[in-house]
Every structure is written in structure tokens, then in C-alpha cells.
Design a protein around this motif. Structure first.
Motif, PDB file in Angstrom:
ATOM      1  N   GLN A  31     -16.331 -54.851 -25.799  1.00 29.06           N
ATOM      2  CA  GLN A  31     -15.646 -53.932 -26.698  1.00 29.06           C
ATOM      3  C   GLN A  31     -14.205 -54.353 -26.882  1.00 29.06           C
ATOM      4  OE1 GLN A  31     -16.002 -49.903 -25.449  1.00 29.06           O
ATOM      5  NE2 GLN A  31     -15.313 -49.036 -27.380  1.00 29.06           N
ATOM      6  N   SER A  32     -13.794 -54.552 -28.124  1.00 31.50           N
ATOM      7  CA  SER A  32     -12.441 -55.009 -28.404  1.00 31.50           C
ATOM      8  C   SER A  32     -11.657 -53.996 -29.223  1.00 31.50           C
ATOM      9  CB  SER A  32     -12.477 -56.341 -29.159  1.00 31.50           C
ATOM     10  OG  SER A  32     -13.185 -56.204 -30.373  1.00 31.50           O
ATOM     11  N   ARG A  33     -12.340 -52.967 -29.716  1.00 30.96           N
ATOM     12  CA  ARG A  33     -11.677 -51.972 -30.557  1.00 30.96           C
ATOM     13  C   ARG A  33     -12.410 -50.644 -30.451  1.00 30.96           C
ATOM     14  NH1 ARG A  33     -10.971 -49.754 -35.732  1.00 30.96           N
ATOM     15  NH2 ARG A  33      -8.773 -49.760 -36.354  1.00 30.96           N
ATOM     16  N   LEU A  43     -10.011 -46.975 -25.735  1.00 31.71           N
ATOM     17  CA  LEU A  43      -9.309 -48.261 -25.633  1.00 31.71           C
ATOM     18  C   LEU A  43      -7.816 -48.041 -25.416  1.00 31.71           C
ATOM     19  CD1 LEU A  43     -10.539 -51.166 -25.861  1.00 31.71           C
ATOM     20  CD2 LEU A  43     -12.045 -49.318 -26.542  1.00 31.71           C
ATOM     21  N   ARG A  44      -7.273 -46.961 -25.985  1.00 29.60           N
ATOM     22  CA  ARG A  44      -5.876 -46.618 -25.712  1.00 29.60           C
ATOM     23  C   ARG A  44      -5.697 -46.257 -24.241  1.00 29.60           C
ATOM     24  NH1 ARG A  44      -4.372 -41.445 -24.262  1.00 29.60           N
ATOM     25  NH2 ARG A  44      -5.487 -40.582 -26.045  1.00 29.60           N
ATOM     26  N   LEU A  83     -15.357 -48.966 -34.713  1.00 24.73           N
ATOM     27  CA  LEU A  83     -15.868 -50.242 -35.232  1.00 24.73           C
ATOM     28  C   LEU A  83     -16.438 -50.115 -36.640  1.00 24.73           C
ATOM     29  CD1 LEU A  83     -17.803 -51.378 -32.021  1.00 24.73           C
ATOM     30  CD2 LEU A  83     -15.458 -51.939 -32.655  1.00 24.73           C
ATOM     31  N   VAL A 130      -7.742 -55.482 -40.933  1.00 25.78           N
ATOM     32  CA  VAL A 130      -8.596 -56.013 -39.870  1.00 25.78           C
ATOM     33  C   VAL A 130      -9.683 -56.875 -40.499  1.00 25.78           C
ATOM     34  CG1 VAL A 130     -10.117 -55.457 -37.944  1.00 25.78           C
ATOM     35  CG2 VAL A 130      -8.165 -53.972 -38.466  1.00 25.78           C
ATOM     36  N   ARG A 146      -4.333 -50.544 -33.782  1.00 28.21           N
ATOM     37  CA  ARG A 146      -5.221 -51.695 -33.946  1.00 28.21           C
ATOM     38  C   ARG A 146      -6.339 -51.721 -32.906  1.00 28.21           C
ATOM     39  NH1 ARG A 146      -4.032 -55.406 -37.748  1.00 28.21           N
ATOM     40  NH2 ARG A 146      -5.519 -56.852 -36.823  1.00 28.21           N
ATOM     41  N   VAL A 147      -6.102 -51.176 -31.724  1.00 19.79           N
ATOM     42  CA  VAL A 147      -7.154 -51.192 -30.704  1.00 19.79           C
ATOM     43  C   VAL A 147      -7.975 -49.905 -30.702  1.00 19.79           C
ATOM     44  CG1 VAL A 147      -5.918 -52.773 -29.187  1.00 19.79           C
ATOM     45  CG2 VAL A 147      -5.643 -50.305 -28.882  1.00 19.79           C
ATOM     46  N   CYS A 148      -7.475 -48.880 -31.364  1.00 17.29           N
ATOM     47  CA  CYS A 148      -8.161 -47.589 -31.379  1.00 17.29           C
ATOM     48  C   CYS A 148      -8.667 -47.264 -32.779  1.00 17.29           C
ATOM     49  CB  CYS A 148      -7.220 -46.497 -30.863  1.00 17.29           C
ATOM     50  SG  CYS A 148      -7.850 -44.817 -31.054  1.00 17.29           S
ATOM     51  N   GLY A 149      -7.751 -46.881 -33.640  1.00 17.94           N
ATOM     52  CA  GLY A 149      -8.127 -46.561 -35.015  1.00 17.94           C
ATOM     53  C   GLY A 149      -8.581 -45.142 -35.219  1.00 17.94           C
ATOM     54  N   TYR A 157      -1.086 -47.783 -30.871  1.00 18.20           N
ATOM     55  CA  TYR A 157      -2.417 -48.228 -30.445  1.00 18.20           C
ATOM     56  C   TYR A 157      -3.400 -48.294 -31.613  1.00 18.20           C
ATOM     57  CZ  TYR A 157      -0.783 -47.451 -25.664  1.00 18.20           C
ATOM     58  OH  TYR A 157      -0.081 -47.507 -24.477  1.00 18.20           O
TER      59      TYR A 157
END
Length: 372
Positions: free
Chosen positions: A267-269, A240-241, A272, A12, A334-337, A332
Motif C-alpha cells: 500500500q502506497s496511498r 497512511l497519515r 486508490l 497523480v 498525496r499519501v492519503c487523499g 498528507y
């Protein structure tokens, strides 16, 4: 061997958008959930005014992130106004996180002059008795309510922050109603990470199933209220998921888009830490976030730019192939982590899977039976 394209997909790219800075650890309250175990005392060796101004220069030198001045209680810092004005002069947007009890008319007028466009004020219960008990001081609720009134009269936006546990999850609707009543523009539910004094709340931390229910409640409430109130769950990467899942369901059911977020939502992820956000302590310790108690470096020893760009901690967090367990193979990712702080508190390894997510990745579900 992983191809270069695959490696790029797993990494990322960092872009610093927010810095939370604990400009003092001292606090006038004794809140039950405090990650820093702050008390009303003088903490030795906090960054001096000169060091703070130099740090502002270093932050501004690599971008224009939102600078969140927090604590402890940041309003106890005597040079708060000087630091804030200097940061604004360097092109940074300055907001403040406070317990609200020290927001006199004189104080809010000073904050308006900086200028601070928004104050995040912590209200965890909708009644004085419960709020005062949680915050460790009689009169804390009423003082915060008065502070909110003074903030609004000064022309500063109000955001309500609430740390959510089993003790107050049942009051979520009342807390949102209170946020509306006082004219707040945003409601940020913080999912408890039991660090510092917050470890004493481990017994009232919600279960993974209750987290899922609460985050679905947030989605439904955001959809119901739209732009009238902006919701941003914090320390809840898997929200985000849920947004992705629920939005897909809405489209399938109604054949049209229903956004789970307000159009204002940046919010994109989920997590952070080290990607678009970091935390700086009262003594210059840089971390992924305030709850992830792992040092990336100290600004007294290394430049902030050097830490942000090259710290081992941040490099590990940005490479998603490092994440372990079910998070590693989750679609998920990349959007959550996953919340790295919660993983660290639960296992001692910040790269382990998110322990409070009940979702089972597709890769773990039953595989088709072999052909005979």
C-alpha cells in the motif's frame, strides 16, 4: 497561475494495480452492511460469459493488475472457473472475495486448479450467534469456518475481511486471534461506508474519533505482530497519515526505525480510486471503487482502456488540486487523499474533504502573531 511543475505535483500518475469485479450481484446471504443490497435472486442483464472474457482481454491489454472477483457472492456464478482460468491465461493474478459459506471441498479444488492463490473470506464477529445475525442466516459462521478449513486444505491462502462498526470494534483482538487460529495470512478491517443496505447501520458507524483510535490500534497491532500477520485497513485513507505520524514518533523516541507496516505491505496511498484501483459492476459499470456510486463509464458502451485513461471521474480524482476543504491543503494529501466514497455519501460531492478524519492540517493551525 499555477506553474507546470506545480501542476505535475498535484497530478497523480495512474497505474492500474487492482480491479475489483462484481461478476454477479446475487448472494445466498442477506448481510447487514452489503453495499449492493444483494439478495438470493437472479439479476437480469449481468455480463455474459462472452462479455466477461472480452473484458478480461481489455484489462490485460493495459496492464497486469490483480483481478479481485467479488459479488454478491462470486461462487454463485456458474462460469466462474472459466472466467478465472481465462484471466490467469492472460497473465492476471486472480483472487476471490467470498462469504465463505459455499467453499466445499469440491469448490476449493476447482479454485485451486484456476489457480486462485488467495481467498478473502468475510468474518465480522468471532462467535456464531453474532456472525449469523449480521450475515442474515443461521449457520453462516460455521459454514464459513468449514469453508476456511477446506480452503487451507486445498493449499489456498486465507485472508480475513471484517467490516468494522461500533458493534464489533470491541472484538478486534478476538477477530485477529481467530484469524491466527484458522491460519490466515492477512487481516483486512473495512471501515464501514454506509451504502446500499449498509445505510441501515448509520447509527452504529464509528465516530471520527473512534476511527482514529481503531486505526492507531491497527498500527500498534501490525508493529507487534510484524510479518506474522499483514494488516490492510480499507476505506480508511487516513491510515497512511497515521503510519507517517507514528513512524516519525517511533524514530524520535527510540532513535531507530519501527515500520508500521509489514515488509509485505504494497500500500502506497490511502484512496486508490481511479489511481491504481477501480471497480466494475455486474452490468459493466466502472466506478472508482464499489462504495463510490458514481459511474466513470460502462464497458458495454466504451472500451475499458478508454474509460480508465480518459473518464472525467478518474481525471478529476487524479488531480489533487480538485480536492476541497481541509484535504486540499493537508500536507498528507498525496499519501492519503481522503476517502472519496465517504465524502460522497456524506455530502453528495466526492471531491469534498474526508468527513471522518480528525486531523487538522498545519496550514489551518494558528498562525504566528504579527510583529509589532
Amino acid at each position: 497561475m499555477m506553474s507546470k511543475i506545480a501542476e505535475r505535483q498535484e497530478t497523480v500518475k495512474p497505474e492500474l494495480r487492482m480491479v475489483a469485479w462484481e461478476i454477479t450481484r446475487g448472494c445466498n446471504l442477506l448481510c447487514a452492511h452489503c453495499r449492493a443490497s444483494s439478495t438470493n435472486t437472479t439479476y437480469e442483464d449481468e455480463l455474459s460469459t462472452e462479455e466477461c472474457l472480452r473484458l478480461v482481454d481489455e484489462i490485460a491489454g493495459i496492464g497486469k493488475p490483480v483481478l479481485i472477483l467479488t459479488g454478491g457472492e462470486p461462487l454463485l456464478r456458474p462460469d466462474l472457473e472459466q472466467i478465472g482460468k481465462y484471466a490467469v491465461g492472460r497473465g492476471l493474478k486472480v483472487v476471490i472475495g467470498t462469504n465463505g459459506t459455499l467453499l466445499t471441498k469440491e469448490m476449493t479444488a476447482k479454485l485451486k486448479e484456476i489457480p486462485v492463490p488467495r481467498l478473502a473470506i468475510s468474518i465480522d464477529f468471532p462467535t456464531p450467534e453474532l456472525q449469523d445475525k449480521f450475515r442474515g442466516q443461521p449457520g453462516a459462521f460455521q459454514a464459513a469456518m468449514s469453508g476456511i478449513t477446506n480452503t487451507r486444505q486445498a493449499g489456498i491462502e486465507v485472508q480475513i475481511n471484517s467490516t468494522i462498526t461500533k458493534m464489533n470494534a470491541k472484538y478486534l483482538d478476538e477477530l485477529v486471534a481467530l484469524a491466527f487460529k484458522v491460519g490466515a495470512v492477512a487481516f483486512h478491517p473495512f471501515m464501514l461506508v454506509p451504502t446500499g443496505r449498509g445505510k441501515g447501520l448509520a447509527e452504529v458507524e464509528m465516530s471520527p474519533q473512534e476511527y482514529e483510535q481503531t486505526l492507531n490500534w491497527v498500527y500498534d497491532k501490525q508493529k507487534e505482530l510484524g510479518d506474522r500477520m499483514f494488516f490492510k485497513p480499507t476505506d480508511a485513507a487516513h491510515y497512511l497519515r497515521i503510519v507517517k505520524q507514528r513512524t516519525k514518533e517511533d524514530r524520535a523516541q527510540e532513535n531507530k526505525s519501527h515500520a508500521g507496516h509489514s515488509s509485505k505491505n504494497p500500500q502506497s496511498r490511502g484512496c486508490l480510486a481511479g489511481i491504481s484501483f477501480c471497480f466494475i459492476s455486474h452490468r459493466g459499470r466502472v466506478q472508482g471503487c464499489g462504495y463510490l456510486d458514481v459511474e466513470a463509464g460502462n464497458v458495454r458502451e466504451r472500451g475499458f482502456k478508454e474509460i480508465w485513461e480518459n473518464a472525467n471521474l478518474f481525471r478529476e480524482l487524479r488531480d489533487l488540486s480538485n480536492i476541497k476543504g481541509k484535504c486540499r491543503i493537508c500536507e498528507y494529501k498525496r499519501v492519503c487523499g481522503g476517502c472519496r466514497a465517504r465524502a460522497y455519501e456524506a455530502t453528495g460531492d466526492y471531491l469534498q474533504e474526508e468527513p471522518y478524519c480528525i486531523y487538522e492540517p498545519l496550514a489551518l493551525r494558528s498562525t504566528p502573531a504579527k510583529a509589532t
